[in-house]
Design a protein around this motif. Sequence first.
Motif, PDB file in Angstrom:
ATOM      1  N   LYS A 191       0.862  -1.177   0.000  1.00  0.00           N
ATOM      2  CA  LYS A 191       0.000   0.000   0.000  1.00  0.00           C
ATOM      3  C   LYS A 191       0.901   1.230   0.000  1.00  0.00           C
ATOM      4  O   LYS A 191       1.726   1.399   0.902  1.00  0.00           O
ATOM      5  CB  LYS A 191      -0.911   0.005   1.232  1.00  0.00           C
ATOM      6  CG  LYS A 191      -1.878  -1.164   1.289  1.00  0.00           C
ATOM      7  CD  LYS A 191      -2.674  -1.136   2.585  1.00  0.00           C
ATOM      8  CE  LYS A 191      -3.600  -2.340   2.687  1.00  0.00           C
ATOM      9  NZ  LYS A 191      -4.334  -2.346   3.971  1.00  0.00           N
ATOM     10  N   LEU A 193       0.936   5.384  -0.005  1.00  0.00           N
ATOM     11  CA  LEU A 193       0.037   6.401   0.528  1.00  0.00           C
ATOM     12  C   LEU A 193       0.317   7.794  -0.021  1.00  0.00           C
ATOM     13  O   LEU A 193       1.472   8.223  -0.084  1.00  0.00           O
ATOM     14  CB  LEU A 193       0.164   6.426   2.061  1.00  0.00           C
ATOM     15  CG  LEU A 193      -0.670   7.450   2.828  1.00  0.00           C
ATOM     16  CD1 LEU A 193      -2.157   7.164   2.673  1.00  0.00           C
ATOM     17  CD2 LEU A 193      -0.268   7.441   4.302  1.00  0.00           C
ATOM     18  N   ARG A 219      -1.307  -1.076  -4.267  1.00  0.00           N
ATOM     19  CA  ARG A 219      -2.573  -0.366  -4.116  1.00  0.00           C
ATOM     20  C   ARG A 219      -2.265   1.064  -3.664  1.00  0.00           C
ATOM     21  O   ARG A 219      -1.446   1.276  -2.760  1.00  0.00           O
ATOM     22  CB  ARG A 219      -3.464  -1.063  -3.100  1.00  0.00           C
ATOM     23  CG  ARG A 219      -4.872  -0.462  -2.969  1.00  0.00           C
ATOM     24  CD  ARG A 219      -5.761  -1.382  -2.151  1.00  0.00           C
ATOM     25  NE  ARG A 219      -7.129  -0.871  -2.053  1.00  0.00           N
ATOM     26  CZ  ARG A 219      -8.046  -0.988  -3.008  1.00  0.00           C
ATOM     27  NH1 ARG A 219      -7.731  -1.614  -4.134  1.00  0.00           N
ATOM     28  NH2 ARG A 219      -9.266  -0.508  -2.848  1.00  0.00           N
ATOM     29  N   ILE A 221      -3.402   4.423  -1.836  1.00  0.00           N
ATOM     30  CA  ILE A 221      -4.336   4.949  -0.840  1.00  0.00           C
ATOM     31  C   ILE A 221      -4.243   6.476  -0.881  1.00  0.00           C
ATOM     32  O   ILE A 221      -3.149   7.033  -0.749  1.00  0.00           O
ATOM     33  CB  ILE A 221      -4.008   4.445   0.576  1.00  0.00           C
ATOM     34  CG1 ILE A 221      -3.828   2.921   0.590  1.00  0.00           C
ATOM     35  CG2 ILE A 221      -5.074   4.891   1.562  1.00  0.00           C
ATOM     36  CD1 ILE A 221      -5.048   2.146   0.182  1.00  0.00           C
ATOM     37  N   VAL A 223      -5.514   9.965   0.842  1.00  0.00           N
ATOM     38  CA  VAL A 223      -6.150  10.649   1.969  1.00  0.00           C
ATOM     39  C   VAL A 223      -6.183  12.139   1.657  1.00  0.00           C
ATOM     40  O   VAL A 223      -5.133  12.756   1.415  1.00  0.00           O
ATOM     41  CB  VAL A 223      -5.399  10.399   3.288  1.00  0.00           C
ATOM     42  CG1 VAL A 223      -5.989  11.256   4.410  1.00  0.00           C
ATOM     43  CG2 VAL A 223      -5.451   8.929   3.655  1.00  0.00           C
ATOM     44  N   GLU A 240      -7.852   3.752  -3.558  1.00  0.00           N
ATOM     45  CA  GLU A 240      -8.817   3.864  -2.460  1.00  0.00           C
ATOM     46  C   GLU A 240      -8.814   5.300  -1.937  1.00  0.00           C
ATOM     47  O   GLU A 240      -7.821   5.755  -1.372  1.00  0.00           O
ATOM     48  CB  GLU A 240      -8.443   2.894  -1.343  1.00  0.00           C
ATOM     49  CG  GLU A 240      -9.438   2.892  -0.191  1.00  0.00           C
ATOM     50  CD  GLU A 240      -9.078   1.878   0.876  1.00  0.00           C
ATOM     51  OE1 GLU A 240      -9.664   1.946   1.973  1.00  0.00           O
ATOM     52  OE2 GLU A 240      -8.205   1.023   0.610  1.00  0.00           O
ATOM     53  N   LYS A 242     -10.010   7.965   0.689  1.00  0.00           N
ATOM     54  CA  LYS A 242     -10.502   7.954   2.057  1.00  0.00           C
ATOM     55  C   LYS A 242     -11.017   9.304   2.536  1.00  0.00           C
ATOM     56  O   LYS A 242     -11.579   9.398   3.626  1.00  0.00           O
ATOM     57  CB  LYS A 242      -9.397   7.467   3.014  1.00  0.00           C
ATOM     58  CG  LYS A 242      -9.077   5.990   2.877  1.00  0.00           C
ATOM     59  CD  LYS A 242      -8.073   5.552   3.911  1.00  0.00           C
ATOM     60  CE  LYS A 242      -7.904   4.046   3.902  1.00  0.00           C
ATOM     61  NZ  LYS A 242      -9.091   3.335   4.422  1.00  0.00           N
ATOM     62  N   VAL A 253      -3.533   4.906   9.135  1.00  0.00           N
ATOM     63  CA  VAL A 253      -3.282   4.721   7.702  1.00  0.00           C
ATOM     64  C   VAL A 253      -1.796   4.852   7.398  1.00  0.00           C
ATOM     65  O   VAL A 253      -1.239   4.079   6.606  1.00  0.00           O
ATOM     66  CB  VAL A 253      -4.112   5.733   6.885  1.00  0.00           C
ATOM     67  CG1 VAL A 253      -3.712   5.689   5.422  1.00  0.00           C
ATOM     68  CG2 VAL A 253      -5.594   5.438   7.021  1.00  0.00           C
ATOM     69  N   CYS A 257       0.663   1.653   5.796  1.00  0.00           N
ATOM     70  CA  CYS A 257       1.214   1.707   4.434  1.00  0.00           C
ATOM     71  C   CYS A 257       2.657   1.212   4.415  1.00  0.00           C
ATOM     72  O   CYS A 257       3.303   1.055   5.448  1.00  0.00           O
ATOM     73  CB  CYS A 257       1.133   3.129   3.874  1.00  0.00           C
ATOM     74  SG  CYS A 257       2.383   4.270   4.514  1.00  0.00           S
TER      75      CYS A 257
END
Length: 358
Positions: A191, A193, A219, A221, A223, A240, A242, A253, A257
């Motif tokens: 992940k 971030l 993936r 992420i 924010v 994703e 958030k 989070v 990550c």
Amino acid sequence: MKVLHVAETLKGGLETYLRTVSGFQKSSPDITQVKFILPGRVDWLGAENTHVVPTARKASALVGYAGQVRRIIESERPAVLHLHSSIAGGVVRAMALLGQIPRGVKIVYCSHGWAFDQTGPAYKKLAYRWIERLLSWRTDAIICISDHETRIAEQFGIQGCRCIPNGIDRLAPAASAEPAQGQPATSAQRKILFVGRLDRQKGIDALLDAYVRVRPNFRLIVVGDSVRNDLQLAQSEQVEFKGWLEKDALDAVYRDCDATIVPSRWEGFGLVAVEAMARSKAVFASDVGGLVDIVAHGRSGRLFSLANIDQVLRDIDGLSDASLRQMGEAGRQIFEEKFTSQRMNTAIVNLYKESVVR
């Protein structure tokens, strides 16, 4: 020593900065009183420490803003006025040039990112440089939040600069996620971030476009959320979103990550990079602004040109889990050496004391 902070906006890194400064100064033996002029109430300050003056960005509203701020200054009579960002810094220092601020009040200014260092028309950047240079004549000290900010300020003749890098509170290091014996981890489970506003400055459009093109195994992420809604952002099922997260959720989070990516187009400092390093996470950041003074290329992460972001995503896929962990550990060490809130806050209060005795 009485200190009055003035900020016309509360967003992202600036609110984190003010919250951190407030906590330290309220308990400092050198400061008898600390109050804030802010655009609204915040949960980390009591009403007795807050004067609410709504933000004014239109020229017609700036006169009213200036009048309210002036009356508060006259009432509070601080030893130090600490101004944050361009509007508060511009309005109050212009008032000082016009003789509307008592001469005994010392003025400390922090732009939190020079306007003339942002992308935009050349004539605007030139105007901002000359305005900052003029206003520096009525400023007792200017805090630059990175070595980069200090270098460009001095290059354009802005006097009285002191580099005090942003800092955050120490955190317990994140636990290392070692793969189970006989089960080597794969990049498919990673992940990566991104944290920040979904706008052009933060480079989220470039990151998402590259992610769709390259289709890496990790993936992504995201924010944060849009402020201006001025970008068309590419979509992928492997991204994703958030939205904005509160402190504890954001910390979770970060810790979950494997690395953080900061693809900014310009950045006075780059607080997200420091937040990631405090949690022992590798940082991949564009080679702009204050980020070049935070990320140690090849040690705590990598710096890259935004034009080469596709290759960066491929590089993240190619790095081993052990390499990412080593970068994260190096980042934590650099954080402890340079970017703690204790270092920042102690330097700010020492600057106040120097300014008052002049």
